[in-house]
Design an enzyme around this catalytic site. Structure first.
Site, mmCIF file in Angstrom:
data_model
loop_
_atom_site.group_PDB
_atom_site.id
_atom_site.type_symbol
_atom_site.label_atom_id
_atom_site.label_comp_id
_atom_site.label_asym_id
_atom_site.label_seq_id
_atom_site.Cartn_x
_atom_site.Cartn_y
_atom_site.Cartn_z
ATOM 1 N N LEU A 1 0.852 -1.200 0.000
ATOM 2 C CA LEU A 1 0.000 0.000 0.000
ATOM 3 C C LEU A 1 0.895 1.260 0.000
ATOM 4 N N GLU B 1 1.085 0.520 10.050
ATOM 5 C CA GLU B 1 -0.369 0.294 10.222
ATOM 6 C C GLU B 1 -1.048 1.530 10.760
ATOM 7 N N GLY C 1 2.584 7.737 2.453
ATOM 8 C CA GLY C 1 2.581 6.810 3.582
ATOM 9 C C GLY C 1 1.273 6.918 4.349
ATOM 10 N N CYS D 1 -8.567 -4.238 5.367
ATOM 11 C CA CYS D 1 -7.507 -5.195 5.767
ATOM 12 C C CYS D 1 -6.762 -4.650 6.985
ATOM 13 N N LEU D 2 -6.532 -3.330 6.967
ATOM 14 C CA LEU D 2 -5.780 -2.725 8.077
ATOM 15 C C LEU D 2 -6.541 -2.869 9.391
ATOM 16 N N TRP E 1 8.763 0.071 1.944
ATOM 17 C CA TRP E 1 8.569 -0.369 3.328
ATOM 18 C C TRP E 1 7.630 -1.564 3.406
ATOM 19 N N GLY F 1 19.564 -1.602 34.173
ATOM 20 C CA GLY F 1 20.831 -0.887 34.110
ATOM 21 C C GLY F 1 21.572 -1.193 32.819
ATOM 22 N N GLU G 1 3.745 3.987 -0.485
ATOM 23 C CA GLU G 1 4.647 4.361 -1.580
ATOM 24 C C GLU G 1 5.680 5.362 -1.055
HETATM 25 P P1 TGC Z 1 -11.329 8.555 4.017
HETATM 26 O O1 TGC Z 1 -11.884 9.565 3.065
HETATM 27 O O2 TGC Z 1 -11.538 8.707 5.482
HETATM 28 O O3 TGC Z 1 -11.848 7.086 3.600
HETATM 29 C C1 TGC Z 1 -11.811 6.635 2.254
HETATM 30 C C2 TGC Z 1 -12.849 5.547 2.099
HETATM 31 O O4 TGC Z 1 -12.517 4.422 2.927
HETATM 32 C C3 TGC Z 1 -13.563 4.189 3.883
HETATM 33 N N1 TGC Z 1 -12.927 3.743 5.104
HETATM 34 C C4 TGC Z 1 -12.877 2.473 5.482
HETATM 35 N N2 TGC Z 1 -13.416 1.363 4.955
HETATM 36 C C5 TGC Z 1 -13.187 0.203 5.565
HETATM 37 N N3 TGC Z 1 -12.446 0.110 6.684
HETATM 38 C C6 TGC Z 1 -11.879 1.203 7.244
HETATM 39 N N4 TGC Z 1 -11.116 1.098 8.318
HETATM 40 C C7 TGC Z 1 -12.101 2.456 6.644
HETATM 41 N N5 TGC Z 1 -11.694 3.721 6.923
HETATM 42 C C8 TGC Z 1 -12.206 4.498 5.963
HETATM 43 C C9 TGC Z 1 -14.284 5.493 4.013
HETATM 44 O O5 TGC Z 1 -15.605 5.313 4.457
HETATM 45 C C10 TGC Z 1 -14.232 5.989 2.580
HETATM 46 O O6 TGC Z 1 -15.175 5.287 1.825
HETATM 47 P P2 TGC Z 1 -15.949 5.989 0.586
HETATM 48 O O7 TGC Z 1 -16.862 4.925 0.099
HETATM 49 O O8 TGC Z 1 -16.620 7.173 1.209
HETATM 50 O O9 TGC Z 1 -14.874 6.370 -0.391
HETATM 51 O O10 TGC Z 1 -9.785 8.389 3.691
HETATM 52 P P3 TGC Z 1 -8.619 9.434 3.852
HETATM 53 O O11 TGC Z 1 -7.868 9.475 2.565
HETATM 54 O O12 TGC Z 1 -9.087 10.735 4.435
HETATM 55 O O13 TGC Z 1 -7.646 8.697 4.906
HETATM 56 C C11 TGC Z 1 -8.006 8.478 6.199
HETATM 57 C C12 TGC Z 1 -6.799 7.887 6.977
HETATM 58 C C13 TGC Z 1 -5.698 8.932 7.134
HETATM 59 C C14 TGC Z 1 -7.327 7.510 8.335
HETATM 60 C C15 TGC Z 1 -6.245 6.648 6.239
HETATM 61 O O14 TGC Z 1 -5.697 6.977 5.026
HETATM 62 C C16 TGC Z 1 -5.223 5.900 7.054
HETATM 63 O O15 TGC Z 1 -5.569 5.067 7.877
HETATM 64 N N6 TGC Z 1 -3.889 6.179 6.834
HETATM 65 C C17 TGC Z 1 -2.829 5.403 7.458
HETATM 66 C C18 TGC Z 1 -2.173 4.532 6.411
HETATM 67 C C19 TGC Z 1 -1.780 3.212 6.960
HETATM 68 O O16 TGC Z 1 -2.189 2.762 8.019
HETATM 69 N N7 TGC Z 1 -0.975 2.501 6.199
HETATM 70 C C20 TGC Z 1 -0.594 1.177 6.565
HETATM 71 C C21 TGC Z 1 0.118 0.472 5.433
HETATM 72 S S1 TGC Z 1 0.234 -1.266 5.656
HETATM 73 C C22 TGC Z 1 1.337 -1.498 6.881
HETATM 74 O O17 TGC Z 1 1.807 -0.614 7.508
HETATM 75 C C23 TGC Z 1 1.676 -2.891 7.165
HETATM 76 S S2 TGC Z 1 2.856 -3.147 8.400
HETATM 77 C C24 TGC Z 1 2.553 -4.786 8.621
HETATM 78 C C25 TGC Z 1 3.427 -5.495 9.555
HETATM 79 O O18 TGC Z 1 4.619 -5.667 9.244
HETATM 80 O O19 TGC Z 1 2.877 -5.968 10.586
HETATM 81 P P1 FAD Z 2 4.528 9.961 6.846
HETATM 82 O O1 FAD Z 2 3.189 9.663 6.344
HETATM 83 O O2 FAD Z 2 5.496 10.688 5.976
HETATM 84 O O3 FAD Z 2 4.463 10.610 8.257
HETATM 85 C C1 FAD Z 2 5.596 11.265 8.880
HETATM 86 C C2 FAD Z 2 5.088 11.910 10.170
HETATM 87 O O4 FAD Z 2 4.069 12.878 9.864
HETATM 88 C C3 FAD Z 2 4.442 10.891 11.129
HETATM 89 O O5 FAD Z 2 4.776 11.218 12.439
HETATM 90 C C4 FAD Z 2 2.943 11.106 10.909
HETATM 91 O O6 FAD Z 2 2.168 10.776 12.053
HETATM 92 C C5 FAD Z 2 2.894 12.602 10.602
HETATM 93 N N1 FAD Z 2 1.717 12.951 9.809
HETATM 94 C C6 FAD Z 2 1.404 12.531 8.559
HETATM 95 N N2 FAD Z 2 0.221 13.037 8.180
HETATM 96 C C7 FAD Z 2 -0.243 13.772 9.214
HETATM 97 C C8 FAD Z 2 -1.425 14.513 9.463
HETATM 98 N N3 FAD Z 2 -2.419 14.590 8.561
HETATM 99 N N4 FAD Z 2 -1.557 15.152 10.635
HETATM 100 C C9 FAD Z 2 -0.590 15.065 11.591
HETATM 101 N N5 FAD Z 2 0.558 14.368 11.430
HETATM 102 C C10 FAD Z 2 0.714 13.715 10.251
HETATM 103 N N6 FAD Z 2 3.439 -0.407 4.416
HETATM 104 C C11 FAD Z 2 2.791 -1.294 3.604
HETATM 105 O O7 FAD Z 2 2.008 -0.915 2.738
HETATM 106 N N7 FAD Z 2 3.022 -2.639 3.742
HETATM 107 C C12 FAD Z 2 3.874 -3.142 4.656
HETATM 108 O O8 FAD Z 2 4.037 -4.375 4.766
HETATM 109 C C13 FAD Z 2 4.573 -2.240 5.501
HETATM 110 N N8 FAD Z 2 5.486 -2.709 6.387
HETATM 111 C C14 FAD Z 2 6.268 -1.819 7.098
HETATM 112 C C15 FAD Z 2 7.313 -2.282 7.882
HETATM 113 C C16 FAD Z 2 8.112 -1.402 8.580
HETATM 114 C C17 FAD Z 2 9.279 -1.899 9.369
HETATM 115 C C18 FAD Z 2 7.834 -0.015 8.551
HETATM 116 C C19 FAD Z 2 8.660 0.951 9.341
HETATM 117 C C20 FAD Z 2 6.788 0.464 7.764
HETATM 118 C C21 FAD Z 2 6.003 -0.426 7.018
HETATM 119 N N9 FAD Z 2 4.996 0.030 6.160
HETATM 120 C C22 FAD Z 2 4.315 -0.845 5.349
HETATM 121 C C23 FAD Z 2 4.807 1.466 5.953
HETATM 122 C C24 FAD Z 2 4.013 2.157 7.066
HETATM 123 O O9 FAD Z 2 2.657 1.831 7.007
HETATM 124 C C25 FAD Z 2 4.249 3.656 6.923
HETATM 125 O O10 FAD Z 2 5.581 3.898 7.325
HETATM 126 C C26 FAD Z 2 3.279 4.481 7.752
HETATM 127 O O11 FAD Z 2 1.961 4.366 7.258
HETATM 128 C C27 FAD Z 2 3.678 5.961 7.825
HETATM 129 O O12 FAD Z 2 4.001 6.442 6.562
HETATM 130 P P2 FAD Z 2 5.394 7.249 6.343
HETATM 131 O O13 FAD Z 2 6.482 6.423 6.920
HETATM 132 O O14 FAD Z 2 5.469 7.609 4.918
HETATM 133 O O15 FAD Z 2 5.273 8.535 7.239
#
Ligand code: TGC
Ligand code: FAD
Length: 392
Positions: A138, A371, A144, A246-247, A169, A347, A140
């Protein structure tokens, strides 16, 4: 690492809230971690290597698709069992839990929920057994926290798609057999695709020099005009809600997992404090050390209760995204603070690989970022209680 003497804290007798099946599943995972993870994990972390030898064991304890139905090779367990497995694995190491989280909630879950029957039959049993490993793309380089801005894209070529772009990442990327990749179509709609290793133009370079999550292999996904068969698209859901769904599942597992890391740090610090003599008595007898330990067990107990309740709601399909965010944010923050305090109790010994605490602490710096970062989860709560999104 010293011998694994872990004893799980249960200060409020929360075992009474678990079924016999929950306890059996949890105890099997706990024993497996002691036997197979603890003896090898420190060396793997020092070498920054994912220990492939544990894949088979992870599959055997049901860590790959705990809640996926048995007809697809999953363990067919409930959400509390899933959480308990994640707790026990992360008690051993967050990097190992990451591998299991990605496989279950970010690869098997979207195929199960959004895939065709043919895709479920083709991938799920192999992912459940560990024969196939998966990853989830997800994030890029320039997107992020804001995945909706992604630029990875597909073009419809009639009988196939052409995929271009890059993900960064990505856990498990360097060895994954299949990647669940999110990309925009010509209309800007986010679609899920199953991209297989070996497809021409698809490469997965490893990311090196991490100080955190060193037992988990992280990499990029690079797509240079990759030809994707049409049958590799996830057809049952699209839009940003698909990856965010999924998240929800992965963040729920992480909420449990973080408790495991915190329990290990607390248990280690408590044992050490009772044995370490300074000024003629165990350091556990000094008020300042007792304050640290007492606050740790208080915070762990609060997190256990919050998370058990979330599990009940999840089993009833009533847990909201905002509740999951609150729990993930609270528990990871709690675990990181406990790791820092526990490290001080030990320590100088606390900085060595003789004990697990420093490894947990460094791992949790990733867990608090991926996440959804700590701050993004606060904004999700803020949005939920005010109705006003403050993301942009
Ligand atoms: P927003 O406009 O709020 O929502 C867009 C559309 O999505 C719907 N929606 C959801 N649907 C299902 N489940 C959820 N949890 C949902 N949250 C929102 C929403 O209703 C809307 O639908 P529609 O039909 O109206 O279009 O979206 P936004 O662009 O304003 O973003 C909201 C925000 C910032 C909360 C979201 O983008 C976010 O959660 N950002 C964080 C990104 C993130 O968590 N990335 C993780 C990447 S994966 C990873 O890190 C794996 S690590 C794994 C490991 O090693 O364990
Ligand atoms: P940014 O989005 O650039 O954020 C930088 C800082 O700005 C953060 O402190 C954030 O909280 C803050 N910030 C950003 N936007 C706002 C806002 N609107 N208001 C206030 N503060 C804000 N991703 C995948 O898709 N798949 C994976 O399997 C995966 N595995 C990972 C494994 C590791 C070890 C790590 C470190 C990351 C992984 N990720 C994965 C990516 C991860 O989900 C992202 O790092 C995360 O979502 C944050 O994105 P970023 O690092 O680009 O930080």
């Amino acid at each position: 690492m010293s011998q694994d003497l872990f004893q799980a804290p249960d200060y409020f007798q929360l075992d009474d809230l678990l079924t016999e099946e929950h306890k059996l599943v949890r105890d099997a995972a706990r024993e497996w971690v002691k036997r197979e993870v603890s003896p090898i994990i420190e060396e793997a972390a020092q070498k920054a290597e994912f220990p492939t030898s544990i894949i088979k064991g992870l599959a055997e304890i049901g860590a790959f698709g705990p809640y996926i139905p048995e007809e697809y090779g999953g363990a067919g367990l409930d959400q509390i069992s899933y959480g308990l497995i994640m707790q026990e694995i992360e008690r051993g190491d967050s990097g190992v839990r990451s591998t299991a989280s990605v496989q279950s909630s970010l690869v098997m879950y979207p195929i199960w929920k959004y895939g065709t029957e043919a895709q479920k039959q083709k991938y799920l049993p192999k992912l459940a057994s560990g024969e196939f490993m998966g990853c989830f793309g997800l994030t890029e380089p320039d997107h992020g926290s804001n995945p909706s801005g992604m630029v990875t894209n597909i073009k419809d070529m009639g009988d196939h798609y052409i995929l271009n772009g890059a993900k960064m990442w990505i856990s498990n990327a360097p060895f994954a057999d299949v990647a669940v990749v999110w990309a925009k179509n010509e209309a800007g709609r986010i679609k899920g695709l199953l991209v297989e290793r070996g497809m021409e133009g698809f490469t997965t370079p490893e990311t090196h020099n991490k100080w955190s999550l060193r037992t988990s292999s992280t990499g990029e996904l690079i797509f240079d005009n990759v030809k994707i068969p049409k049958e590799n698209m996830l057809t049952e859901k699209d839009g940003l809600g698909a990856p965010l769904g999924c998240l929800d599942s992965a963040r729920y597992g992480i909420a449990w997992g973080a408790i495991g890391a915190a329990m290990d740090c607390y248990d280690t610090a408590l044992r050490y404090a009772k044995q370490r003599i300074q000024f003629g008595k165990p350091i556990a007898g000094f008020q300042l050390q007792q304050k640290k330990l007492a606050e740790m067990i208080t915070e762990i107990t609060k997190a256990q209760l919050l998370t058990w309740r979330l599990g009940v709601l999840k089993n009833e399909d009533r847990a909201t995204t905002a509740q999951i965010s609150m729990c993930k944010r609270n528990n990871v923050d709690m675990a990181l603070k406990i790791a820092r305090e526990a490290r001080q109790v030990l320590g100088a010994m606390g900085i060595t690989g003789e004990y697990s605490i420093m490894r947990h602490m460094m791992n949790l710096e990733s867990v608090i970022t991926y996440e959804g970062t700590h701050d993004i989860h606060l904004l999700i709560t803020g949005f939920d209680i005010t109705g006003i999104p403050a993301f942009k």
